[in-house]
Write a protein that holds these residues in place. Structure first.
Motif, PDB file in Angstrom:
ATOM      1  N   THR A 272      -0.817 103.429   5.319  1.00  0.00           N
ATOM      2  CA  THR A 272       0.348 102.848   4.645  1.00  0.00           C
ATOM      3  C   THR A 272       0.267 101.356   4.053  1.00  0.00           C
ATOM      4  O   THR A 272       0.664 101.163   2.838  1.00  0.00           O
ATOM      5  CB  THR A 272       1.623 103.071   5.361  1.00  0.00           C
ATOM      6  OG1 THR A 272       1.417 102.370   6.641  1.00  0.00           O
ATOM      7  CG2 THR A 272       2.113 104.615   5.596  1.00  0.00           C
ATOM      8  N   TYR A 273      -0.401 100.472   4.868  1.00  0.00           N
ATOM      9  CA  TYR A 273      -0.282  99.223   4.253  1.00  0.00           C
ATOM     10  C   TYR A 273      -1.314  99.110   3.397  1.00  0.00           C
ATOM     11  O   TYR A 273      -1.048  98.337   2.257  1.00  0.00           O
ATOM     12  CB  TYR A 273      -0.873  98.117   5.587  1.00  0.00           C
ATOM     13  CG  TYR A 273       0.424  97.973   6.686  1.00  0.00           C
ATOM     14  CD1 TYR A 273       1.322  97.089   6.437  1.00  0.00           C
ATOM     15  CD2 TYR A 273       0.313  98.679   7.760  1.00  0.00           C
ATOM     16  CE1 TYR A 273       2.032  96.780   7.450  1.00  0.00           C
ATOM     17  CE2 TYR A 273       1.189  98.774   8.749  1.00  0.00           C
ATOM     18  CZ  TYR A 273       2.196  97.648   8.530  1.00  0.00           C
ATOM     19  OH  TYR A 273       3.162  97.291   9.632  1.00  0.00           O
ATOM     20  N   LEU A 274      -2.314  99.733   3.513  1.00  0.00           N
ATOM     21  CA  LEU A 274      -3.583  99.564   2.362  1.00  0.00           C
ATOM     22  C   LEU A 274      -2.785  99.983   1.028  1.00  0.00           C
ATOM     23  O   LEU A 274      -3.196  99.578  -0.115  1.00  0.00           O
ATOM     24  CB  LEU A 274      -4.614 100.454   2.943  1.00  0.00           C
ATOM     25  CG  LEU A 274      -5.902 100.463   1.631  1.00  0.00           C
ATOM     26  CD1 LEU A 274      -5.736 101.703   0.799  1.00  0.00           C
ATOM     27  CD2 LEU A 274      -6.339  99.185   1.235  1.00  0.00           C
ATOM     28  N   ARG A 275      -2.009 101.315   1.199  1.00  0.00           N
ATOM     29  CA  ARG A 275      -1.772 101.708  -0.155  1.00  0.00           C
ATOM     30  C   ARG A 275      -0.564 100.838  -0.687  1.00  0.00           C
ATOM     31  O   ARG A 275      -0.460 100.742  -1.952  1.00  0.00           O
ATOM     32  CB  ARG A 275      -0.823 103.097  -0.081  1.00  0.00           C
ATOM     33  CG  ARG A 275      -2.250 104.255   0.222  1.00  0.00           C
ATOM     34  CD  ARG A 275      -1.679 105.681   0.377  1.00  0.00           C
ATOM     35  NE  ARG A 275      -0.892 105.964   1.341  1.00  0.00           N
ATOM     36  CZ  ARG A 275       0.593 106.102   1.578  1.00  0.00           C
ATOM     37  NH1 ARG A 275       1.137 106.115   0.284  1.00  0.00           N
ATOM     38  NH2 ARG A 275       1.252 106.194   2.558  1.00  0.00           N
ATOM     39  N   GLU A 276       0.204 100.119  -0.020  1.00  0.00           N
ATOM     40  CA  GLU A 276       1.392  99.349  -0.504  1.00  0.00           C
ATOM     41  C   GLU A 276       0.562  98.157  -1.259  1.00  0.00           C
ATOM     42  O   GLU A 276       0.978  97.458  -2.108  1.00  0.00           O
ATOM     43  CB  GLU A 276       2.349  98.901   0.562  1.00  0.00           C
ATOM     44  CG  GLU A 276       3.190  97.821   0.261  1.00  0.00           C
ATOM     45  CD  GLU A 276       4.152  98.514  -0.868  1.00  0.00           C
ATOM     46  OE1 GLU A 276       4.856  97.526  -1.312  1.00  0.00           O
ATOM     47  OE2 GLU A 276       4.165  99.551  -1.198  1.00  0.00           O
ATOM     48  N   HIS A 277      -0.159  97.668  -0.401  1.00  0.00           N
ATOM     49  CA  HIS A 277      -1.332  96.483  -0.846  1.00  0.00           C
ATOM     50  C   HIS A 277      -1.631  96.753  -2.327  1.00  0.00           C
ATOM     51  O   HIS A 277      -1.708  96.094  -3.371  1.00  0.00           O
ATOM     52  CB  HIS A 277      -2.370  96.186  -0.041  1.00  0.00           C
ATOM     53  CG  HIS A 277      -3.116  95.076  -0.357  1.00  0.00           C
ATOM     54  ND1 HIS A 277      -2.690  93.710  -0.755  1.00  0.00           N
ATOM     55  CD2 HIS A 277      -4.459  94.920  -0.666  1.00  0.00           C
ATOM     56  CE1 HIS A 277      -3.577  92.868  -0.865  1.00  0.00           C
ATOM     57  NE2 HIS A 277      -4.793  93.544  -1.106  1.00  0.00           N
ATOM     58  N   LEU A 278      -2.401  98.020  -2.443  1.00  0.00           N
ATOM     59  CA  LEU A 278      -2.898  98.456  -3.808  1.00  0.00           C
ATOM     60  C   LEU A 278      -1.765  98.731  -4.730  1.00  0.00           C
ATOM     61  O   LEU A 278      -2.015  98.287  -5.858  1.00  0.00           O
ATOM     62  CB  LEU A 278      -3.678  99.829  -3.748  1.00  0.00           C
ATOM     63  CG  LEU A 278      -4.991  99.799  -2.841  1.00  0.00           C
ATOM     64  CD1 LEU A 278      -5.507 101.196  -2.931  1.00  0.00           C
ATOM     65  CD2 LEU A 278      -5.954  98.757  -3.638  1.00  0.00           C
ATOM     66  N   ARG A 279      -0.619  99.056  -4.456  1.00  0.00           N
ATOM     67  CA  ARG A 279       0.445  99.305  -5.407  1.00  0.00           C
ATOM     68  C   ARG A 279       0.871  98.200  -6.069  1.00  0.00           C
ATOM     69  O   ARG A 279       1.197  97.877  -7.309  1.00  0.00           O
ATOM     70  CB  ARG A 279       1.575 100.001  -4.864  1.00  0.00           C
ATOM     71  CG  ARG A 279       2.840 100.574  -5.523  1.00  0.00           C
ATOM     72  CD  ARG A 279       4.109 100.892  -4.930  1.00  0.00           C
ATOM     73  NE  ARG A 279       4.501  99.719  -4.048  1.00  0.00           N
ATOM     74  CZ  ARG A 279       5.344  98.909  -4.597  1.00  0.00           C
ATOM     75  NH1 ARG A 279       5.698  98.894  -5.838  1.00  0.00           N
ATOM     76  NH2 ARG A 279       5.757  97.800  -3.832  1.00  0.00           N
ATOM     77  N   THR A 280       1.055  97.037  -5.272  1.00  0.00           N
ATOM     78  CA  THR A 280       1.633  95.702  -5.666  1.00  0.00           C
ATOM     79  C   THR A 280       0.251  95.122  -6.532  1.00  0.00           C
ATOM     80  O   THR A 280       0.699  94.415  -7.407  1.00  0.00           O
ATOM     81  CB  THR A 280       1.895  94.819  -4.373  1.00  0.00           C
ATOM     82  OG1 THR A 280       0.944  94.733  -3.641  1.00  0.00           O
ATOM     83  CG2 THR A 280       3.182  95.479  -4.026  1.00  0.00           C
ATOM     84  N   MET A 281      -0.854  95.288  -6.219  1.00  0.00           N
ATOM     85  CA  MET A 281      -2.076  94.667  -6.785  1.00  0.00           C
ATOM     86  C   MET A 281      -1.986  95.449  -8.299  1.00  0.00           C
ATOM     87  O   MET A 281      -2.026  94.556  -9.362  1.00  0.00           O
ATOM     88  CB  MET A 281      -3.161  94.868  -6.123  1.00  0.00           C
ATOM     89  CG  MET A 281      -3.543  93.960  -5.012  1.00  0.00           C
ATOM     90  SD  MET A 281      -5.125  94.215  -4.331  1.00  0.00           S
ATOM     91  CE  MET A 281      -6.186  93.470  -5.504  1.00  0.00           C
ATOM     92  N   MET A 282      -1.952  96.677  -8.300  1.00  0.00           N
ATOM     93  CA  MET A 282      -2.326  97.464  -9.696  1.00  0.00           C
ATOM     94  C   MET A 282      -1.030  97.356 -10.694  1.00  0.00           C
ATOM     95  O   MET A 282      -1.045  97.112 -11.591  1.00  0.00           O
ATOM     96  CB  MET A 282      -2.553  98.925  -9.426  1.00  0.00           C
ATOM     97  CG  MET A 282      -3.915  98.971  -8.680  1.00  0.00           C
ATOM     98  SD  MET A 282      -4.052 100.662  -8.383  1.00  0.00           S
ATOM     99  CE  MET A 282      -4.193 101.355 -10.160  1.00  0.00           C
ATOM    100  N   MET A 283       0.129  97.327 -10.208  1.00  0.00           N
ATOM    101  CA  MET A 283       1.301  97.114 -10.802  1.00  0.00           C
ATOM    102  C   MET A 283       1.777  95.582 -11.196  1.00  0.00           C
ATOM    103  O   MET A 283       2.862  95.251 -11.758  1.00  0.00           O
ATOM    104  CB  MET A 283       2.533  97.903 -10.207  1.00  0.00           C
ATOM    105  CG  MET A 283       2.237  99.146 -10.138  1.00  0.00           C
ATOM    106  SD  MET A 283       2.309 100.175 -11.792  1.00  0.00           S
ATOM    107  CE  MET A 283       3.876  99.866 -12.074  1.00  0.00           C
ATOM    108  N   ALA A 284       1.134  94.666 -10.581  1.00  0.00           N
ATOM    109  CA  ALA A 284       1.314  93.322 -10.878  1.00  0.00           C
ATOM    110  C   ALA A 284       1.382  93.101 -12.398  1.00  0.00           C
ATOM    111  O   ALA A 284       0.502  93.483 -13.041  1.00  0.00           O
ATOM    112  CB  ALA A 284       0.262  92.342 -10.182  1.00  0.00           C
TER     113      ALA A 284
END
Length: 780
Positions: A272-284
């Motif tokens: 979950t932490y990894l996916r949230e990290h990727l989400r915020t990175m990609m949608m920045a």
């Protein structure tokens, strides 16, 4: 006159009818409100939801506007009693209407709207409820809810045209949130009864369907009597519909509710932490200074650098689709192939849970039991603890919401002192309880936090990423977002600077306490946790192995602090507030776990640092590769210096402060590493590497004032090293991963850094690495 009135009434009626028809036509065409592509409902992972996929092919989770991470079942996997209970209770004429039950609708309008009978029942069909579940947002007012109704009616009619009754029932049960992280019938059956949906009894089906009216109010875990009463109401409806006999209903109603309750741990999937990290990175989005608060200068700097240098950061807002619009992870059905290995990810999460939750937390609880300042340390005053708690209250979502709503300070203080029902975290699972919001803040702060990252040092591929113990309750990511003082884990960078300036592991330094002249006419006298070999000339290898502060201070005095800061930035440390001071050699600066692990890749990778690589490629909904990502590297130090550092840092593991890796956890793989502990045991660190893995862990409290009183549990060797050790044990035990403890560092044959690489200078003592950090900058 009478004729004119009649004509007027017919005119009004005609206008209303035509207006209604026009409105519904506009809704159906999408001119009014939101009309989704309904064919996306049936597929659990529809083409709109983007998937996050591990390197070994496992779907870790999805991103979509709807809650897509549920366990789906087919109609033939559902117990008949569940379907019967649902139809009898929620929509007895389900099989006779086409999405709207006009008879029920008129009854609801008359009884609820005109007679104001709150218990008269609703007019929504199962199909309408499905439309509401999936496509309607939470209404903020009665007017908004009324405006949603016509749109749901149109969606319901469309659903009935596209799908069979069985498909609609299946979708409804797959989308309903049964509480306690049980989203969908399959998850609910497992959570409440540890069963498959097809194995549910009539009573179990009736209890679950009873939740459809109001899952929170009829929560069988918190309110068993209400749940029992509601279950029996459902059984009564089944009797009326002819699904059970009177005798069967009497027998079933007399039985108690028997739960086999096991709360689902990850409602939102794995990592979950990894996916949230990727989400915020990609949608920045591209950083604009105006969008950052005045105190977010560092954050703005980091985001700006990432936007320019990291292709994954802001990828969705840097790249366009064929139609010219930007990508969106919520709607474009992307497949994001990550570097994460699901097995290693699981081992990392297990290692953190075993050590932090299973071992450290009970000791922390025992240490804090009965203490007035708990969960804060005993070294701070009660007034300071009160100030810390008050600050935490003012930063809470509840406080900010009340303040925004115009509540007075007195009202807010009263609200935080008034007990309310809530669900709180515990190490054995969530607990439904009643406590004041202020007590809940104290309670939550009593849990230790942790972060862990593992990378391939040669490619930068992130193999495991754990930002905390429970994403639902502790969403602040301590792997990358959280930055804490690193203590002695900074020392390898200092020794690296020495190696770059011609020093060797066997060069010697005076092991004595010295006072150094610093800026402004001030002096600095660092302390050390041990007086072993005091007064002797000792090798740098021994000094690093023992984490000796006096040797580090001596080295700093012989080198250039400004050059040290420049080297830290070359290692990928982003903190722009690092001051070139003498005390910097003891690690007072704040750095993330991710940064530390990435920096340490330079040592086994011949002086070349690899940046974290999270994604290898992205595919669109049609399977076309739309992006590929390569390792990002930069040369930090020479190969020779890297080889020397391996020699130095192996000494930490083989006979220094990291020797527990060998003695207690029996890891035999060649390894370099460094422990770190800050003042008052506020931060416990361990960062290390083998020939093919780099890894690091941090453990501490939510605030610096929350910590172990004793270094027995609070030092890095006790708090963080075991997480890495347990992780490595699991990795090496799994032969399918391909890692071996027989792997060797790639150092040229015959390389001799100083003529005596492995000088035996004795085992390390348990030293207190935290002393000497009282002053962040040069002062006396």
């Amino acid at each position: 006159m009478r004729k004119k009135v009649i004509i007027g009434l017919w005119t009004v009626l005609l206008v209303v009818v035509l207006g209604t028809v026009a409105a519904f036509w506009a809704i159906a065409k999408g001119y009014i409100g939101y009309m989704p592509d309904l064919q996306q409902l049936e597929n659990p992972v529809n083409k709109f939801a983007s998937q996050v996929i591990s390197s070994d092919g496992r779907v870790l989770g999805t991103w979509s506007y709807t809650r897509a991470n549920r366990l789906f079942v087919n109609y033939n996997q559902i117990a008949p009693s569940t379907v019967q209970a649902l139809v009898a209770t929620e929509d007895v004429r389900f099989y006779d209407h086409s999405g709207i039950d006009f008879r029920a609708l008129m009854r609801a309008i008359f009884k609820r709207g005109i007679l104001r009978q709150k218990n008269a029942g609703g007019g929504s069909t199962i199909t309408q409820q499905l439309a509401k579940q999936v496509y309607s947002s939470q209404a903020s007012s009665v007017e908004e809810r009324l405006s949603q109704k016509p749109i749901e009616w149109v969606i319901a009619v469309q659903l009935e045209r596209l799908y069979t009754k069985e498909e609609i029932l299946t979708m409804y049960l797959n989308y309903f949130d049964f509480l306690h992280n049980a989203v969908g019938l399959k998850s609910a059956a497992k959570t409440y009864f540890s069963k498959e949906p097809k194995d549910l009894t009539v009573n179990e089906s009736a209890m679950l369907i009873g939740l459809c009216k109001n899952p929170s109010y009829y929560n069988p875990v918190r309110y068993p009597e209400r749940a029992l009463q509601r279950r029996n109401v459902v059984l009564g409806q089944m009797l009326k519909a002819g699904y059970v006999t009177q005798e069967e209903m009497d027998s079933l109603s007399a039985q108690p509710i028997e739960l086999n309750f096991h709360r689902a741990d990850h409602k939102e999937g794995e990592a979950t932490y990894l996916r949230e990290h990727l989400r915020t990175m990609m949608m920045a989005k591209k950083p604009e200074r105006a969008n950052y608060a005045s105190w977010q200068k560092q954050k703005y700097y980091e985001d700006s650098v990432a936007w320019e240098n990291d292709p994954l950061y802001g990828w969705c807002n840097k790249n366009r689709k064929k139609d010219g619009s930007y990508y969106n992870i919520y709607t474009d059905g992307l497949k994001v192939f990550t570097t994460i290995d699901s097995r290693m990810q699981r081992y990392a999460e297990e290692a953190m849970a075993e050590h932090v939750t299973g071992y450290l937390q009970p000791h922390f609880n025992a240490e804090r039991k009965g203490k007035a300042n708990a969960p804060y340390g005993s070294n701070i005053s009660s007034e300071k603890a009160k100030q810390d708690l008050n600050r935490a209250m003012r930063q809470s979502a509840r406080y900010l919401a009340m303040k925004q709503a115009g509540a007075s300070d007195a009202d807010i203080e009263k609200a935080f002192a008034t007990p309310v029902e809530m669900t709180v975290y515990s190490t054995s699972g969530d607990i439904d309880t009643t406590m004041t919001p202020l007590d809940s803040i104290k309670y939550t702060k009593g849990f230790l936090r942790s972060g862990f990252v593992c990378m391939d040092p040669h490619t930068g591929a992130v193999k495991a990423y754990v930002g905390g113990l429970n994403f639902r309750h502790f969403q602040y990511d301590m792997a990358s977002l959280g930055k804490r003082q690193v203590g002695s884990t900074i020392k390898p960078y200092l020794y690296t600077l020495a190696m770059e300036n011609g020093w060797s592991p066997c060069d010697v330094a005076p092991n004595v306490q010295q006072t150094y002249q610093v800026g402004g006419g001030q002096t600095w006298t660092p302390r050390n946790g041990s007086r072993a070999r005091y007064g002797e000339m000792v090798t740098l290898k021994w000094g690093l192995a023992q984490s000796n502060n006096w040797i580090s201070a001596y080295l700093m005095s012989q080198l250039n602090p400004s050059a040290f800061v420049r080297l830290l930035h070359e290692f990928g440390i982003m903190n722009q507030d690092i001051h070139p001071s003498m005390s910097l050699c003891l690690g007072p600066c704040d750095i993330s776990v991710q940064e530390m692990v990435s920096a340490y890749t330079s040592f086994p990778n011949k002086g070349i640092r690899t940046a974290p690589l999270y994604v290898t490629r992205i595919e669109d909904a049609e399977g076309n590769i739309v992006a590929e990502f390569a390792p990002r590297i930069n040369e930090v130090i020479s190969e020779e210096s890297a080889y020397k550092m391996i020699v130095l840092m192996r000494g930490v593991i083989d006979g220094g402060t990291g020797s527990r890796m060998r003695n207690r956890y029996k890891i035999t793989a060649p390894m370099g590493g460094k422990t770190g502990t800050t003042n008052d045991n506020s931060d416990g660190w361990f960062v290390g590497y083998t020939p093919n893995l780099a890894f690091g862990a941090w453990v501490g409290g939510d605030e610096r004032d929350i910590h172990f009183n004793s270094m027995t549990y609070g030092q890095g060797a006790s708090a963080s090293l075991p997480i890495c050790a347990l992780f490595l044990q699991k990795v090496y035990k799994d032969a399918s991963l391909g890692y071996s403890q027989d792997e060797q560092f790639d150092i040229p044959a015959g390389f001799d850094p100083c003529g005596a690489i492995y000088v035996d200078e004795g085992e390390a003592e348990e030293v207190d690495e935290s002393v000497g950090l009282d002053d962040l900058f040069d002062n006396n």
